[in-house]
Design an enzyme around this catalytic site. Structure first.
Site, PDB file in Angstrom:
ATOM      1  N   THR A 168       0.982  -1.071  -0.051  1.00 11.73           N
ATOM      2  CA  THR A 168       0.058  -0.236   0.050  1.00 11.73           C
ATOM      3  C   THR A 168       0.811   1.164  -0.058  1.00 11.73           C
ATOM      4  OG1 THR A 168      -1.624  -0.926   1.230  1.00 11.73           O
ATOM      5  CG2 THR A 168      -1.762   1.219   1.515  1.00 11.73           C
ATOM      6  N   ARG A 196     -14.018  -7.376  -2.847  1.00 11.27           N
ATOM      7  CA  ARG A 196     -13.298  -7.221  -1.364  1.00 11.27           C
ATOM      8  C   ARG A 196     -12.964  -5.568  -1.273  1.00 11.27           C
ATOM      9  NH1 ARG A 196      -7.851  -5.882   0.363  1.00 11.27           N
ATOM     10  NH2 ARG A 196      -7.319  -6.726   2.278  1.00 11.27           N
ATOM     11  N   VAL A 197     -12.970  -5.176  -0.090  1.00  7.24           N
ATOM     12  CA  VAL A 197     -12.725  -3.757   0.394  1.00  7.24           C
ATOM     13  C   VAL A 197     -11.614  -3.929   1.495  1.00  7.24           C
ATOM     14  CG1 VAL A 197     -13.039  -1.557   1.159  1.00  7.24           C
ATOM     15  CG2 VAL A 197     -14.486  -2.608  -0.785  1.00  7.24           C
ATOM     16  N   GLY A 198     -10.571  -3.461   1.659  1.00  8.09           N
ATOM     17  CA  GLY A 198      -9.459  -3.619   2.518  1.00  8.09           C
ATOM     18  C   GLY A 198      -9.440  -2.603   3.698  1.00  8.09           C
ATOM     19  N   ASP A 199      -8.518  -2.481   4.265  1.00 13.02           N
ATOM     20  CA  ASP A 199      -8.475  -1.418   5.717  1.00 13.02           C
ATOM     21  C   ASP A 199      -8.399  -0.145   5.076  1.00 13.02           C
ATOM     22  OD1 ASP A 199      -5.861  -2.686   4.611  1.00 13.02           O
ATOM     23  OD2 ASP A 199      -5.202  -0.990   5.993  1.00 13.02           O
ATOM     24  N   THR A 218      -0.214  -0.163   6.422  1.00 10.58           N
ATOM     25  CA  THR A 218       0.067  -1.052   5.204  1.00 10.58           C
ATOM     26  C   THR A 218       0.007  -2.149   5.846  1.00 10.58           C
ATOM     27  OG1 THR A 218       1.563  -1.590   3.477  1.00 10.58           O
ATOM     28  CG2 THR A 218       2.517  -0.302   5.375  1.00 10.58           C
ATOM     29  N   GLY A 219      -0.297  -3.403   4.928  1.00  9.32           N
ATOM     30  CA  GLY A 219      -0.147  -4.972   5.452  1.00  9.32           C
ATOM     31  C   GLY A 219      -1.368  -5.533   5.021  1.00  9.32           C
ATOM     32  N   GLY A 221      -4.913  -6.393   5.228  1.00 15.27           N
ATOM     33  CA  GLY A 221      -6.028  -5.568   5.622  1.00 15.27           C
ATOM     34  C   GLY A 221      -6.965  -6.028   6.611  1.00 15.27           C
TER      35      GLY A 221
HETATM   36  N1  GLY Z   1      -3.526  -2.944   3.384  1.00 14.38           N
HETATM   37  C1  GLY Z   1      -4.053  -3.054   1.967  1.00 14.38           C
HETATM   38  C2  GLY Z   1      -5.025  -4.170   1.809  1.00 14.38           C
HETATM   39  O1  GLY Z   1      -5.158  -5.046   2.697  1.00 14.38           O
HETATM   40  O2  GLY Z   1      -5.996  -3.993   1.216  1.00 14.38           O
END
Ligand code: GLY
Length: 298
Positions: A168, A196-199, A218-219, A221
């Site tokens: 990210t 899918r939507v992440g963090d 970052t990492g 999600g």
């Molecule tokens: N941190 C990015 C994601 O998992 O989408």
């Protein structure tokens, strides 16, 4: 009003660091241009959006051009922006725009909402005059093909071990007026399910700012969301100085099997830059001095 020292910090994603020289070059360019905006009296919002835009345009980073592919070979991107006075805008699972961070800024500044997703986020981007753009690169297609071949049926468990497949970009800046701004943008995790939507676009998960400071995470999600990493870290800034916050948040992440990293700035202008993954590329400028990962004095 007393003028504050400006500071800017960026990360190019937690995980394995491929193409380190190109990452270093991209990060240095992004923070240098962002810092230039700040020192000329520009706002942290302009500096962050400009710096994230530069990172989105460098294809070694997993954001904008060069975003990772989902299970079906499509690119769905997430991005968010938040300021210390808690203005927020984000897009989730947006497709076919060049710079999702700019769409996130439009959501913050031109709507009453915080988050737009999917096809309707794309429609909104077009209304804001962001034209069609295909962010897929040949290199990310190659990685996607290989990852699909290697994939076992229990694909979510497998994704947890593939920390080189997420990343990210994130930028945090504070301007002369003391306004903190955070911007985060991502192509998500390779082989994620469509939709899918992440963090990244969720306030408190991957992106957060308030009067105590700002953090971009970052990492992985799903784990970052479960642990509200950005909110947790910024809340700690109310009580602890940046190095202590870095130590405490990583202890929490590791204890909770959350593979992640973050960059942030607290209200004193101190920076935090930590990770528990194999690596994380980063760069910052404070008091005119630039530091970047992978050099002898980092
Ligand atoms: N941190 C990015 C994601 O998992 O989408």
């Amino acid at each position: 009003m007393k003028q504050r020292d400006c500071v800017i910090i960026a990360n190019g994603g937690a995980g394995g660091i491929s193409f380190p020289a190109r990452r270093r070059q991209g990060l240095i360019r992004a923070v240098s241009i962002g810092y230039g905006i700040l020192t000329q009296g520009g706002s942290s919002i302009d500096a962050v959006v400009q710096a994230v835009t530069i990172l989105e345009d460098v294809s070694v980073f997993n954001a904008g051009t060069g975003s990772s592919f989902n299970l079906e070979g499509e690119v769905e991107m997430d991005a968010a922006i938040m300021t210390g006075d808690r203005k927020f805008g984000a897009v989730g699972a947006i497709t076919n725009v060049k710079n999702p961070i700019q769409t996130a800024r439009f959501v913050m500044e031109r709507t009453d909402h915080l988050l737009l997703c999917g096809d309707n986020a794309v429609r909104f981007a077009r209304c804001m005059h962001q034209p069609f753009y295909d962010p897929r690169t040949r290199e990310k297609k190659r990685i996607w093909r290989k990852a699909r071949q290697d994939m076992k049926s229990d694909h979510f468990k497998r994704l947890c071990g593939l920390n080189e497949l997420y990343g990210t970009v994130g930028v945090v800046a504070v301007d002369r007026k003391g306004l903190i701004c955070v911007g985060t943008s991502t192509g998500g995790i390779t082989l994620r399910l469509p939709g899918r939507v992440g963090d990244t676009p969720l306030p408190g998960a991957g992106t957060y700012a308030d009067t105590h400071g700002g953090v971009s995470a970052t990492g992985h999600g799903e784990e970052i969301m479960r642990n509200m990493i950005a909110f947790r870290a910024v809340s700690m800034m109310a009580r602890y100085r940046a190095p202590v916050v870095g130590k405490k948040i990583m202890e929490h992440a590791t204890d909770n099997r959350c593979q992640c990293g973050l960059v942030g700035i607290d209200r004193r202008g101190d920076v935090v830059c930590v990770y528990n993954t194999q690596g994380m590329s980063w760069c910052y400028i404070k008091k005119g001095r630039l530091r970047v990962f992978g050099t002898t004095n980092d």
